[in-house]
Design an enzyme around this catalytic site. Structure first.
Site, PDB file in Angstrom:
ATOM      1  N   ASP A 296     -17.273  11.048 -45.478  1.00 42.15           N
ATOM      2  CA  ASP A 296     -17.345  12.674 -46.030  1.00 42.15           C
ATOM      3  C   ASP A 296     -19.390  12.959 -45.052  1.00 42.15           C
ATOM      4  O   ASP A 296     -19.942  12.256 -44.550  1.00 42.15           O
ATOM      5  CB  ASP A 296     -18.145  12.333 -47.489  1.00 42.15           C
ATOM      6  N   HIS A 350     -21.237  22.486 -47.314  1.00 42.92           N
ATOM      7  CA  HIS A 350     -21.062  21.162 -48.565  1.00 42.92           C
ATOM      8  C   HIS A 350     -21.839  22.580 -49.742  1.00 42.92           C
ATOM      9  O   HIS A 350     -22.627  21.994 -50.900  1.00 42.92           O
ATOM     10  CB  HIS A 350     -22.161  20.729 -48.372  1.00 42.92           C
ATOM     11  N   HIS A 440     -19.378   7.547 -46.175  1.00 47.97           N
ATOM     12  CA  HIS A 440     -20.005   8.657 -45.416  1.00 47.97           C
ATOM     13  C   HIS A 440     -20.538   8.662 -44.027  1.00 47.97           C
ATOM     14  O   HIS A 440     -21.095   7.196 -43.970  1.00 47.97           O
ATOM     15  CB  HIS A 440     -21.580   9.238 -45.924  1.00 47.97           C
TER      16      HIS A 440
END
Length: 500
Positions: A296, A350, A440
């Protein structure tokens, strides 16, 4: 006493014959100017009787004792009961007195009696039909009331027997007027009588009347049939969410209150079909062991290092890029696809999606797809909501924009920077066939992920795992629709979104 019966002789007191006075019943004689000096003068008495004499001269006596001074008497017919009978008119000092003759209107007595009888019968019928009292019972108490009295009048005259009126309510059930409802509730002989019918309801003998407090009433309102949006049913617990059934509109009746201004649903005319959101964790059915690595918050300076490791190990993964980051590093976004990996959206900035309104939510999703398409040349549908926060409200507002929302089964907690060993151990200790690992490649220092990634891949390979993209993993489970797997979902034309 002188007695005159038409057709008999007249005598005076001595018994001597006397000439019968003339009776005239014909047309009136001409007036004096046209009469001769010898034409007798006419005096009207008692209707049509006339006394004859020459003008200016005393009436000529017709009896032998004419010289004796006495009152003049005249036999005349008298009206009795609308007919005529004979009588005697006495002229004395210019005054007339009338005495009854020998005949009376005996033939009119039956008519008088009949009229009296009719009056009596009519009075009796009127009393029976309109005036007589009837006996009724009101709330177990004996009462009398004039026959034919309307129920409405009787209630009003007796203050509705202390019954309390109901309330006037809005269409939503709120009180508008504490005494604005039905004035009372009433039944006769056990049958309810509407107050609108009370003015025409006549009380009769033996009626049993029950009067109670009035019912609440609803304000005047208008009714409208409108489209009814579907609801939404959402499953929980799985790693991948998608629409398993699209919603369809129904129809319902609504009331609009004229006083309150409220609008409420009253009746469903046609049921709506709810949207259903499935939530599944892939279960590969071909006997193999599969796992999906996901990253992510990229692209970032760490993205290329991760792509290089994956290429060295011959492993494919799925990258959930932010739209605003892809716009800053379009080459890295394209490099994801060029490396054979899967590209998906992590929204644009986000944001915590449940905090956004409908328009802002849709903009956050579509703007990310636009940016990713511009960078990669491919239109996407798969998303991973930031923080995994995507409720039924977000589905209701944006289901037509996405194919699926992908969560995870294994959270490495790499964002806490627990160390490469802890990240590796988190994956290895929780891996299972069909699991999805969260890591991530952006949003901070990702050096620990780069250190841990080769060890994770090697040890999972040693356990027999094959690394797949999320779409490839879904394809191993027949429960996932093909358009969801391929990212080609299109809402049917007859489907509608729930209203949230």
């Amino acid at each position: 006493m002188t007695k005159d019966i038409r057709g008999q002789k007249h005598t005076d007191k001595s018994g001597a014959p006397q000439a019968k006075p003339q009776m005239h019943h014909g047309p009136a004689a001409p007036s004096w100017p046209h009469a001769s000096s010898h034409e007798p003068r006419r005096y009207k008495a008692a209707g049509t009787a006339r006394v004859y004499g020459a003008p200016g001269k005393p009436t000529q006596p017709h009896r032998k004792d004419a010289g004796v001074s006495r009152p003049a008497k005249l036999h005349v017919p008298l009206p009795v009961g609308g007919s005529k009978a004979s009588g005697v008119v006495s002229l004395k000092k210019s005054k007339f007195t009338v005495s009854s003759g020998g005949h009376t209107g005996h033939s009119h007595i039956p008519l008088i009696v009949l009229c009296a009888l009719v009056v009596l019968i009519g009075a009796g019928v009127g009393w029976m039909c309109f005036l007589r009292p009837v006996h009724i019972t009101v709330n177990d108490q004996a009462k009398q009331v004039r026959i034919g009295t309307s129920l409405d009048k009787y209630l009003a005259d007796n203050n509705y027997f202390d019954a309390q009126p109901g309330k006037l309510l809005s269409v939503g059930g709120n009180v508008i007027d504490e005494r604005g409802g039905d004035r009372c509730a009433v039944s006769v002989n056990g049958q309810e009588v509407k107050l609108s019918d009370a003015p025409s309801f006549k009380l009769e003998d033996g009626n049993t009347v029950t009067v109670g407090n009035g019912a609440d009433a609803t304000e005047e309102h208008s009714e409208e049939t409108v489209t009814m949006a579907p609801g939404i049913q959402m499953e929980k617990g799985g790693a991948i969410q998608f629409v398993s059934q699209w919603g369809k509109a129904g129809k319902k009746k609504v009331w609009h209150g004229k006083t309150s201004g409220e609008t409420v649903d009253k009746e469903v005319v046609q049921e709506a079909t709810d949207m259903k959101i499935a939530s599944l964790t892939p279960k590969p059915s071909d006997g193999g062991k599969y796992i999906a690595l996901t990253f992510d918050d990229g692209p970032s300076p760490y993205t290329q290092q991760i792509l290089d490791i994956l290429a060295q190990k011959g492993v494919h993964a799925t990258f959930y890029n932010l739209g605003n980051q892809a716009g800053k590093s379009p080459s890295l976004t394209k490099a994801v696809l060029d490396g054979g990996h899967e590209l998906a959206s992590h929204t644009n900035k986000h944001q915590n999606l449940p905090t956004l309104g409908k328009d802002d939510l849709r903009s956050e999703i579509t703007s990310a797809f636009d940016a990713l398409e511009k960078a990669s040349g491919k239109r996407l549908q798969m998303i991973r909501a930031p923080y995994g926060a995507f409720t039924d409200t977000e589905w209701a507002r944006s289901a037509d924009l996405i194919s699926c929302n992908v969560l995870w089964n294994i959270d490495t907690l790499d964002w806490k920077r627990p160390g490469a060993a802890a990240i590796t151990d988190m994956v290895l200790s929780h891996a299972f066939n069909g699991s999805i690992v969260l890591m991530h490649d952006g949003g901070g220092d990702r050096s620990q992920d780069i250190e841990a990634l080769p060890h994770i891949i090697d040890k999972l390979k040693a356990q027999g795992y094959t690394f797949l993209t999320v779409s490839e993993l879904m394809a191993k489970d027949s429960r996932f629709p093909k358009d969801v797997v391929k990212g080609t979902v299109s809402m049917p034309k007859d489907a509608v979104l729930p209203e949230k």
